[in-house]
Design an enzyme around this catalytic site. Structure first.
Site, short mmCIF file in Angstrom:
data_model
loop_
_atom_site.label_atom_id
_atom_site.label_comp_id
_atom_site.label_asym_id
_atom_site.label_seq_id
_atom_site.Cartn_x
_atom_site.Cartn_y
_atom_site.Cartn_z
N ASP A 161 11.85 -27.79 -18.31
CA ASP A 161 12.03 -29.00 -19.12
C ASP A 161 10.99 -29.04 -20.25
OD1 ASP A 161 13.10 -31.43 -19.85
OD2 ASP A 161 12.02 -32.59 -18.35
N ASN A 183 20.03 -22.64 -12.93
CA ASN A 183 20.45 -21.71 -11.88
C ASN A 183 19.21 -20.96 -11.41
OD1 ASN A 183 23.27 -22.21 -11.80
ND2 ASN A 183 23.43 -21.16 -13.78
N LYS A 185 17.81 -18.06 -9.52
CA LYS A 185 18.39 -16.78 -9.09
C LYS A 185 17.49 -16.01 -8.14
CE LYS A 185 21.41 -16.22 -13.06
NZ LYS A 185 22.63 -15.90 -12.32
N ARG A 206 22.62 -36.05 -33.25
CA ARG A 206 21.33 -36.24 -32.54
C ARG A 206 21.22 -35.36 -31.29
NH1 ARG A 206 20.07 -41.07 -30.27
NH2 ARG A 206 22.17 -41.96 -30.23
N LYS A 207 22.26 -34.57 -31.03
CA LYS A 207 22.27 -33.77 -29.81
C LYS A 207 21.79 -32.35 -30.07
CE LYS A 207 26.64 -34.75 -28.98
NZ LYS A 207 27.94 -34.86 -28.30
C1 LIG Z 1 8.84 -37.86 -25.93
C2 LIG Z 1 8.17 -37.72 -27.31
C3 LIG Z 1 6.91 -36.99 -27.28
C4 LIG Z 1 7.02 -35.53 -27.73
C5 LIG Z 1 5.73 -34.87 -27.46
C6 LIG Z 1 5.61 -33.52 -28.05
C7 LIG Z 1 6.49 -32.49 -27.44
C8 LIG Z 1 5.92 -31.99 -26.17
C9 LIG Z 1 7.02 -31.47 -25.37
C10 LIG Z 1 6.82 -31.84 -24.00
C11 LIG Z 1 8.13 -31.69 -23.34
C12 LIG Z 1 8.22 -32.68 -22.26
C13 LIG Z 1 9.59 -32.60 -21.68
C14 LIG Z 1 9.77 -33.72 -20.78
C15 LIG Z 1 10.88 -34.57 -21.33
C16 LIG Z 1 11.15 -35.65 -20.39
O1 LIG Z 1 10.71 -35.68 -19.30
S1 LIG Z 1 12.15 -36.91 -20.94
C17 LIG Z 1 12.31 -37.90 -19.48
C18 LIG Z 1 13.61 -37.70 -18.80
N1 LIG Z 1 14.66 -38.21 -19.61
C19 LIG Z 1 14.93 -39.52 -19.65
O2 LIG Z 1 14.31 -40.34 -19.02
C20 LIG Z 1 16.03 -39.92 -20.58
C21 LIG Z 1 16.81 -41.10 -20.04
N2 LIG Z 1 17.96 -41.30 -20.89
C22 LIG Z 1 17.88 -42.09 -21.97
O3 LIG Z 1 16.89 -42.75 -22.22
C23 LIG Z 1 19.04 -42.11 -22.91
O4 LIG Z 1 20.22 -41.73 -22.21
C24 LIG Z 1 18.83 -41.14 -24.11
C25 LIG Z 1 18.65 -39.68 -23.64
C26 LIG Z 1 17.61 -41.58 -24.91
C27 LIG Z 1 20.07 -41.15 -24.99
O5 LIG Z 1 20.36 -42.49 -25.26
P1 LIG Z 1 20.90 -42.92 -26.69
O6 LIG Z 1 19.91 -42.60 -27.75
O7 LIG Z 1 21.36 -44.32 -26.55
O8 LIG Z 1 22.11 -41.90 -26.91
P2 LIG Z 1 23.66 -42.15 -26.63
O9 LIG Z 1 24.20 -42.91 -27.80
O10 LIG Z 1 23.91 -42.64 -25.25
O11 LIG Z 1 24.16 -40.64 -26.70
C28 LIG Z 1 24.06 -39.89 -27.90
C29 LIG Z 1 25.02 -38.73 -27.74
O12 LIG Z 1 24.55 -37.90 -26.66
C30 LIG Z 1 25.56 -37.81 -25.63
N3 LIG Z 1 24.88 -37.84 -24.34
C31 LIG Z 1 23.88 -38.66 -23.95
N4 LIG Z 1 23.50 -38.36 -22.70
C32 LIG Z 1 24.28 -37.33 -22.30
C33 LIG Z 1 24.35 -36.57 -21.10
N5 LIG Z 1 23.55 -36.79 -20.07
N6 LIG Z 1 25.26 -35.57 -21.05
C34 LIG Z 1 26.07 -35.30 -22.09
N7 LIG Z 1 26.04 -36.00 -23.27
C35 LIG Z 1 25.16 -36.99 -23.35
C36 LIG Z 1 26.45 -39.03 -25.84
O13 LIG Z 1 27.73 -38.83 -25.32
C37 LIG Z 1 26.43 -39.16 -27.35
O14 LIG Z 1 27.29 -38.18 -27.86
P3 LIG Z 1 28.14 -38.45 -29.23
O15 LIG Z 1 28.99 -39.65 -28.94
O16 LIG Z 1 27.12 -38.72 -30.31
O17 LIG Z 1 28.92 -37.19 -29.46
#
Ligand SMILES: CCCCCCCCCCCCCCCC(=O)SCCNC(=O)CCNC(=O)[C@H](O)C(C)(C)COP(=O)(O)OP(=O)(O)OC[C@H]1O[C@@H](n2cnc3c(N)ncnc32)[C@H](O)[C@@H]1OP(=O)(O)O
Length: 240
Positions: A161, A183, A185, A206-207
């Protein structure tokens, strides 16, 4: 707070996908209210070698540092407490202060950097911005054991991730993981070094669709393959 920053957000978003030569994000944003106190913290960069790194790890690190010399590759610094500009912007524009309890603020730190040297996640990420890919060198320490002798699958998932997220953040700016498929393996021996190669496969609005593989240093063993969907956050939407 969230709503009152709309003008700043517009410029933030324009700049997240900024082209080369465009002004840097930090200089163009309105002053950020401080949600986290970092003043008493020593800002050590944890993606530099320490004595726990194996010979293989150091060798690979040196090879990638050499690749950085011509500017095609870049080592991403990593801090336990201090934030990158992107995470500062995230806190400023998406995190509501009331969600963070005051007494917990001083304890906040990056999950993957919460261990003493060598015990947990030892890693460094190099990015190649032109090719939209990253290479993460990762040595999983003894506190990350799952099945005896092997790395916990959740620890591997965390690093995947992190590696994919870092790769997505190059073009995407502030992104969050929406979907992660792995996956597994072959099990990864504890304390061994693996190489996570990540790439951006597709950008659709945005994807951001990414994929990666996890291999041994000699590239003979394929431990895992994964795909991830990351979403560039919409400044008009609240996360909560
Ligand atoms: C954070 C900043 C600091 C950065 C610092 C520097 C970088 C340093 C890197 C460190 C790397 C750390 C990596 C850890 C990263 C985490 O741990 S993130 C934590 C885990 N993730 C979460 O908690 C996210 C929870 N989910 C959410 O909050 C919301 O669902 C999201 C992801 C923000 C999306 O919500 P939204 O902006 O309202 O988007 P929404 O309109 O629902 O969907 C947009 C599009 O995506 C599609 N979509 C959304 N979800 C899905 C899905 N699950 N499957 C398929 N399609 C989907 C929708 O169908 C839609 O498609 P279109 O209609 O545009 O074709």
């Amino acid at each position: 707070m969230l709503r009152s920053c709309t003008a700043g957000l517009r410029s933030l978003w324009a700049l997240c996908g900024r082209r080369e030569g465009a002004p840097r994000l930090s200089t163009d944003l309105p002053p950020a209210p401080r949600l986290f106190s970092t003043e008493k913290v020593i800002h050590k960069d944890w993606s530099l070698p320490n004595p726990s790194w194996s010979k293989d790890f150091k060798l690979l690190f040196d090879q990638f540092m050499k690749k950085c010399e011509d500017g095609s590759w870049e080592r991403l610094p990593s801090y336990k407490h201090r934030s990158t500009q992107k995470s500062e912007d995230f806190k400023t524009y998406f995190l509501e202060p009331k969600l963070v309890k005051e007494e917990r603020v001083s304890q906040v730190q990056l999950f993957t950097r919460g261990f003493e040297d060598g015990l947990g996640f030892e890693y460094v990420i190099f990015s190649n911005n032109d090719e939209k890919r990253t290479v993460c060198l990762f040595q999983g320490g003894p506190y990350l054991q799952g099945i005896p002798g092997f790395l916990h699958g959740g620890a591997m998932a965390t690093m995947i991730d992190t590696a994919l997220g870092s790769c997505a953040a190059i073009p995407g700016g502030i992104v969050m993981t929406a979907n992660l498929n792995i996956n597994f393996k072959r099990p990864v021996p504890i304390c061994s070094v693996v190489v996570i190669n990540s790439q951006l496969d597709k950008l659709e609005g945005r994807k951001l669709f990414l994929s990666c593989n996890v291999r041994s240093v000699d590239e003979k063993t394929l431990y895992s393959e994964a795909t991830g969907l990351f979403i560039k956050l919409d400044p008009e939407k609240s996360l909560t």
